[in-house]
Design a protein around this motif. Structure first.
Motif, PDB file in Angstrom:
ATOM      1  N   THR A 162       0.833  -1.188   0.000  1.00 51.59           N
ATOM      2  CA  THR A 162       0.000   0.000   0.000  1.00 51.59           C
ATOM      3  C   THR A 162       0.875   1.247   0.000  1.00 51.59           C
ATOM      4  N   VAL A 163       0.718   2.078  -1.001  1.00 49.82           N
ATOM      5  CA  VAL A 163       1.558   3.264  -1.125  1.00 49.82           C
ATOM      6  C   VAL A 163       0.735   4.514  -0.833  1.00 49.82           C
ATOM      7  N   ASP A 164       1.322   5.415  -0.092  1.00 48.23           N
ATOM      8  CA  ASP A 164       0.705   6.696   0.214  1.00 48.23           C
ATOM      9  C   ASP A 164       0.333   7.415  -1.088  1.00 48.23           C
ATOM     10  N   ALA A 165      -0.849   8.012  -1.137  1.00 48.61           N
ATOM     11  CA  ALA A 165      -1.365   8.621  -2.361  1.00 48.61           C
ATOM     12  C   ALA A 165      -0.417   9.662  -2.947  1.00 48.61           C
ATOM     13  N   GLU A 166       0.047  10.553  -2.102  1.00 45.65           N
ATOM     14  CA  GLU A 166       0.903  11.647  -2.566  1.00 45.65           C
ATOM     15  C   GLU A 166       2.230  11.110  -3.117  1.00 45.65           C
ATOM     16  N   ASP A 167       2.789  10.121  -2.431  1.00 43.21           N
ATOM     17  CA  ASP A 167       4.061   9.552  -2.864  1.00 43.21           C
ATOM     18  C   ASP A 167       3.902   8.757  -4.154  1.00 43.21           C
ATOM     19  N   ALA A 168       2.781   8.061  -4.280  1.00 43.51           N
ATOM     20  CA  ALA A 168       2.517   7.315  -5.513  1.00 43.51           C
ATOM     21  C   ALA A 168       2.431   8.300  -6.670  1.00 43.51           C
ATOM     22  N   TRP A 169       1.795   9.431  -6.415  1.00 35.08           N
ATOM     23  CA  TRP A 169       1.652  10.425  -7.476  1.00 35.08           C
ATOM     24  C   TRP A 169       2.989  11.023  -7.866  1.00 35.08           C
ATOM     25  N   GLU A 170       3.823  11.264  -6.871  1.00 32.17           N
ATOM     26  CA  GLU A 170       5.153  11.818  -7.178  1.00 32.17           C
ATOM     27  C   GLU A 170       5.988  10.846  -8.001  1.00 32.17           C
ATOM     28  N   LEU A 171       5.882   9.577  -7.654  1.00 34.37           N
ATOM     29  CA  LEU A 171       6.609   8.572  -8.432  1.00 34.37           C
ATOM     30  C   LEU A 171       6.051   8.526  -9.854  1.00 34.37           C
ATOM     31  N   TRP A 172       4.740   8.585  -9.947  1.00 32.64           N
ATOM     32  CA  TRP A 172       4.101   8.587 -11.262  1.00 32.64           C
ATOM     33  C   TRP A 172       4.549   9.797 -12.084  1.00 32.64           C
ATOM     34  N   SER A 173       4.572  10.974 -11.483  1.00 35.51           N
ATOM     35  CA  SER A 173       4.994  12.171 -12.213  1.00 35.51           C
ATOM     36  C   SER A 173       6.441  12.054 -12.656  1.00 35.51           C
ATOM     37  N   SER A 174       7.259  11.392 -11.830  1.00 33.68           N
ATOM     38  CA  SER A 174       8.673  11.292 -12.180  1.00 33.68           C
ATOM     39  C   SER A 174       8.919  10.388 -13.380  1.00 33.68           C
ATOM     40  N   VAL A 175       8.030   9.447 -13.616  1.00 31.24           N
ATOM     41  CA  VAL A 175       8.232   8.558 -14.770  1.00 31.24           C
ATOM     42  C   VAL A 175       7.498   9.049 -16.016  1.00 31.24           C
ATOM     43  N   ARG A 176       6.694  10.108 -15.843  1.00 30.73           N
ATOM     44  CA  ARG A 176       5.971  10.644 -17.001  1.00 30.73           C
ATOM     45  C   ARG A 176       6.953  11.314 -17.940  1.00 30.73           C
ATOM     46  N   LYS A 177       6.768  11.053 -19.225  1.00 35.35           N
ATOM     47  CA  LYS A 177       7.638  11.701 -20.201  1.00 35.35           C
ATOM     48  C   LYS A 177       7.193  13.148 -20.331  1.00 35.35           C
ATOM     49  N   LYS A 178       8.087  13.954 -20.805  1.00 34.39           N
ATOM     50  CA  LYS A 178       7.741  15.364 -21.050  1.00 34.39           C
ATOM     51  C   LYS A 178       6.557  15.407 -22.007  1.00 34.39           C
ATOM     52  N   ASN A 179       5.561  16.152 -21.588  1.00 29.43           N
ATOM     53  CA  ASN A 179       4.373  16.215 -22.414  1.00 29.43           C
ATOM     54  C   ASN A 179       4.623  17.073 -23.650  1.00 29.43           C
ATOM     55  N   THR A 180       4.627  16.392 -24.778  1.00 29.00           N
ATOM     56  CA  THR A 180       4.922  17.111 -26.016  1.00 29.00           C
ATOM     57  C   THR A 180       3.672  17.743 -26.612  1.00 29.00           C
ATOM     58  N   ALA A 181       2.538  17.311 -26.093  1.00 30.48           N
ATOM     59  CA  ALA A 181       1.285  17.840 -26.630  1.00 30.48           C
ATOM     60  C   ALA A 181       1.170  19.325 -26.313  1.00 30.48           C
ATOM     61  N   GLY A 182       0.696  20.071 -27.259  1.00 31.00           N
ATOM     62  CA  GLY A 182       0.565  21.506 -27.072  1.00 31.00           C
ATOM     63  C   GLY A 182      -0.615  21.863 -26.197  1.00 31.00           C
ATOM     64  N   GLU A 183      -0.792  23.120 -25.979  1.00 29.27           N
ATOM     65  CA  GLU A 183      -1.883  23.610 -25.148  1.00 29.27           C
ATOM     66  C   GLU A 183      -3.226  23.128 -25.699  1.00 29.27           C
ATOM     67  N   GLY A 184      -4.063  22.627 -24.824  1.00 26.33           N
ATOM     68  CA  GLY A 184      -5.400  22.228 -25.251  1.00 26.33           C
ATOM     69  C   GLY A 184      -5.471  20.848 -25.858  1.00 26.33           C
ATOM     70  N   GLU A 185      -4.339  20.272 -26.158  1.00 29.79           N
ATOM     71  CA  GLU A 185      -4.372  18.929 -26.745  1.00 29.79           C
ATOM     72  C   GLU A 185      -4.562  17.871 -25.677  1.00 29.79           C
ATOM     73  N   GLU A 186      -4.999  16.708 -26.099  1.00 31.01           N
ATOM     74  CA  GLU A 186      -5.240  15.615 -25.159  1.00 31.01           C
ATOM     75  C   GLU A 186      -3.932  15.167 -24.508  1.00 31.01           C
ATOM     76  N   ASN A 187      -3.998  14.986 -23.229  1.00 30.32           N
ATOM     77  CA  ASN A 187      -2.847  14.495 -22.493  1.00 30.32           C
ATOM     78  C   ASN A 187      -2.892  12.966 -22.547  1.00 30.32           C
ATOM     79  N   SER A 188      -1.894  12.370 -23.155  1.00 34.42           N
ATOM     80  CA  SER A 188      -1.972  10.917 -23.276  1.00 34.42           C
ATOM     81  C   SER A 188      -0.935  10.203 -22.418  1.00 34.42           C
ATOM     82  N   ILE A 189      -1.256   8.978 -22.100  1.00 40.67           N
ATOM     83  CA  ILE A 189      -0.386   8.161 -21.262  1.00 40.67           C
ATOM     84  C   ILE A 189       0.112   6.990 -22.091  1.00 40.67           C
ATOM     85  N   ASP A 190       1.391   6.708 -21.936  1.00 41.77           N
ATOM     86  CA  ASP A 190       2.028   5.680 -22.728  1.00 41.77           C
ATOM     87  C   ASP A 190       2.275   4.424 -21.915  1.00 41.77           C
ATOM     88  N   ILE A 191       2.253   3.284 -22.578  1.00 39.37           N
ATOM     89  CA  ILE A 191       2.490   2.016 -21.873  1.00 39.37           C
ATOM     90  C   ILE A 191       3.872   2.004 -21.212  1.00 39.37           C
TER      91      ILE A 191
END
Lengths: 369, 345
Positions: free
Chosen positions: A272-301
């Protein structure tokens, strides 16, 4: 809403009308024996099986999906309460032949008669044996669609009186289920002959006996077939990522994973992982969002896999125990829970659509060839 | 017969399985030979209950006699519900000389000072354990015999095992224990389980430990289908090594039956592939719970099969080594007694 006043709404849902012609012409069936059960892979994969177009990759789960957004649902709260906070058993259903969204009232009558008849046959225990102990109501869940090709979700509820109830006691809901299609592959949906309605995801909750009766009625009436839908390891990981991604908007409270390891006696690991810490880990593995303003934010496998890898590595660093040797059985957050055995629960309706999109995809993939 | 006594009889009869009733009643010794034979001949639980109620009336048995019956059954069948281990610390000079009579007297009088309405029954069991049954009441109510607390204490040792104790009752038990055993503190030992013998064996180091020097060749001959002898020779050594290390960490023979272990991790996230998280100041908070029907056996199998790397991490081997199954892990100690320092990497 009930089946009675659905027609005006149907007009607005052009797509559904198109798929359920109001005054349909009887379709000549080519052969009595030929089944109209159509499958996803059948149609999508036919070409690639013949080696003509190898380009189609739809047989695998999507490797990228849109980040969940809240408040997309326009379903009435009354109907939403019927869908959330219940644990549903999942099944897939092949396309329904000549199912009409306009005939729900008739279906309600037919199914209740069917259940009554089956119960009287002594297939299930029913001491009373009287008719109309089960009241079935079909209804439409409007507003729960993602693309124009999705057929309108159908909700079924069965009411019954307890066996030893008093005369004036009201009937209680004993079973409920729904058939849905959220963002189904448009290519596949469009390729279906016009008399088929595709609602590939079937969720049920209630007595198992009633589930099988409902299934056999659908099979007989719409020449479809049902099968169990398990939530694969990959799908569970997707759900973990999709739910964790919501943390910035709506607290997931915690990210919980349940693993089992194949040793004797079986070892269960609840991580069981603390919500805030899980989110920080998730943000750290997210690639730089190349989508421009207003575009759909997508998640990659790849991001989903890195997230899981990070969690596993942290675990391994402490216990030197490899979770990859075991299997992920269950994931849950404040937004919902999912089990490998094919159980799903939506605890927050805001992010339901994203989960249902994934499950619709799984159901379409699971259909037999 | 008053209602509370009747309910106690009913509760007891519901709890004791029919096949164990005969021996339990014999140990109790409150029934005449004829009454005992009559009980033996009855089959249904309902009729047995009715019959026992009649016997209680006839023999003029009181609540205290019934609690005795309950204790006899409980001592023989202690694995019901969760048991929590406690440890007495900082013994006084006379702690070693406290004997049973002294303890009994003092415990009763100290607890009665704290709670007016309390019913205490103390019984010494053959294995040096003192069993205490406490039925709690308060200013407005009589002792509730349907929800008693059970305490098992080994005289002249600091170990106490408790089941069915509420947080409200804990300070009172703690004070009575400390005063009557001549210790300073009554502390949570961070060990709990459904099997009393197992947690006792773990805490008192009574299980079969394996030491590196004493252990004989762990390889047992097994007839297998035709395999490559080279591969087998190649694999036999690491396998033997793993088994040896698994036994050193968790013990040999039958291991104490523990159901779970919980680790509260408050350590930094370190991963060379993830600089963002590694550079973060705050710890990564998570809770890991291991559960199994026999946890130590499962963990031992993890190590011997290679799912867990050997040598076994101190975090896991601490369960038998420290006799604990609840840990708080932080990066830099020292902290409270339940904390452990993370020394890896």
């Amino acid at each position: 809403m009930s089946a009675a006043d659905e027609t005006p709404d149907m007009e607005r849902h052009q797509n559904s009308v198109m798929r359920t012609p109001l005054n349909s012409v009887a379709v000549q069936r080519r052969s009595k024996n030929k089944s109209y059960r159509l499958s996803y892979r059948n149609r999508i994969g036919a070409a690639s099986r013949l080696g003509l177009t190898p380009g189609l990759t739809a047989r695998r789960l999507n490797t990228s999906r849109k980040a969940p957004k809240s408040n997309k649902i326009t379903v009435t709260t009354e109907q939403l309460t019927l869908l959330v906070k219940t644990e549903w058993k999942l099944s897939y259903v092949t396309p329904l032949y000549r199912f009409r969204h306009t005939q729900l009232k008739i279906y309600s009558r037919q199914l209740s008669a069917f259940i009554a008849a089956e119960k009287q046959q002594g297939l299930a225990v029913d001491v009373e044996g009287t008719q109309n102990t089960f009241r079935v109501s079909f209804s439409l869940v409007l507003g729960m669609t993602e693309s124009v090709d999705d057929a309108v979700t159908v909700h079924i509820q069965i009411h019954s009186k307890p066996l030893f109830a008093k005369q004036d006691e009201p009937q209680k809901p004993v079973w409920s289920g729904w058939l849905t299609c959220i963002n189904g592959n448009p290519e596949y949906l469009r390729s279906l002959p016009k008399d088929f309605i595709c609602l590939p995801l079937f969720c049920s909750s209630g007595a198992g006996g009633l589930t099988s009766l409902v299934k056999s009625w659908f099979q007989q009436s719409f020449d479809c077939c049902f099968g169990p839908l398990e939530i694969s390891h990959t799908s569970l990981q997707w759900l973990m990522a999709l739910w964790t991604n919501c943390q910035s908007e709506s607290s997931i409270r915690q990210l919980k994973m349940i693993w089992t390891l194949p040793v004797e006696p079986q070892l269960q690991v609840t991580y069981t992982v603390d919500a805030e810490d899980a989110w920080e880990l998730w943000s750290s593995v997210r690639k730089k969002n190349t989508a421009g303003e207003g575009e759909e934010n997508s998640i990659d496998i790849e991001e989903v896999m890195s997230f899981m890898q990070g969690l596993k590595a942290h675990f391994f660093r402490h216990f030197r125990l490899d979770l990859s040797a075991g299997s992920l059985n269950e994931v849950s957050t404040a937004l919902g829970s999912a089990k490998h055995s094919g159980m799903i629960k939506f605890s927050n309706s805001k992010y339901m659509i994203t989960t249902l999109m994934l499950l619709t995809e799984c159901a379409l993939l699971k259909m037999p060839i | 017969m008053d209602e509370s006594k009747k309910r106690l009889v009913q509760r007891l009869m519901r709890k004791i399985p029919t096949k164990m009733l005969k021996t339990t009643l014999e140990k109790w010794g409150r029934l005449t030979g004829e009454q005992q034979r009559a009980m033996d001949s009855i089959q249904s639980k309902w009729a047995l209950t009715e019959n026992l109620l009649a016997i209680c009336e006839e023999n003029e048995l009181a609540v205290k006699h019934l609690t005795e019956l309950e204790m006899i059954y409980m001592i023989d069948n202690p694995d019901q519900g969760m048991w929590y281990a406690f440890q007495l610390t900082d013994p006084g000079d006379d702690a070693q000389s406290v004997d049973l009579t002294q303890f009994k007297e003092q415990f009763k009088s100290h607890l009665r000072e704290l709670v007016r309405e309390v019913s205490i029954k103390i019984k010494k069991h053959t294995d040096e354990a003192v069993w205490i049954r406490i039925a709690w009441g308060d200013a407005s109510s009589h002792p509730d015999h349907l929800k008693p607390t059970y305490v098992v204490h080994y005289l002249q040792t600091p170990y106490v095992f408790v089941t069915r104790l509420t947080s409200k009752q804990k300070p009172m038990l703690s004070q009575a224990m400390v005063l009557s055993t001549r210790y300073q503190y009554f502390k949570d030992a961070n060990l709990s389980g459904r099997n009393l013998t197992a947690i006792r064996d773990l805490l008192m180091r009574k299980y079969q430990q394996v030491f590196p020097t004493k252990y004989p060749s762990p390889l047992t001959e097994r007839k297998q289908t035709v395999t490559n002898p080279h591969v087998e020779r190649e694999q036999a050594k690491p396998a033997a090594n793993r088994l040896q290390m698994a036994c050193e960490a968790f013990g040999g023979g039958t291991l104490p039956q523990l159901q779970s272990a919980v680790y509260k991790l408050e350590t930094k996230f370190r991963d060379h592939t993830n600089t963002l998280m590694t550079e973060r100041e705050e710890p990564f908070r998570c809770v890991v719970k291991f559960s199994s029907t026999n946890l130590l056996e499962s963990l031992k199998n993890c190590a011997s099969s290679g799912i867990a790397s050997t040598p076994v991490t101190p975090l896991l081997s601490s369960i038998p080594l420290k006799g604990k199954n609840y840990f708080v892990i932080t990066d830099n100690g020292p902290g409270p007694s339940s904390q452990m320092r993370q020394t890896q990497n």
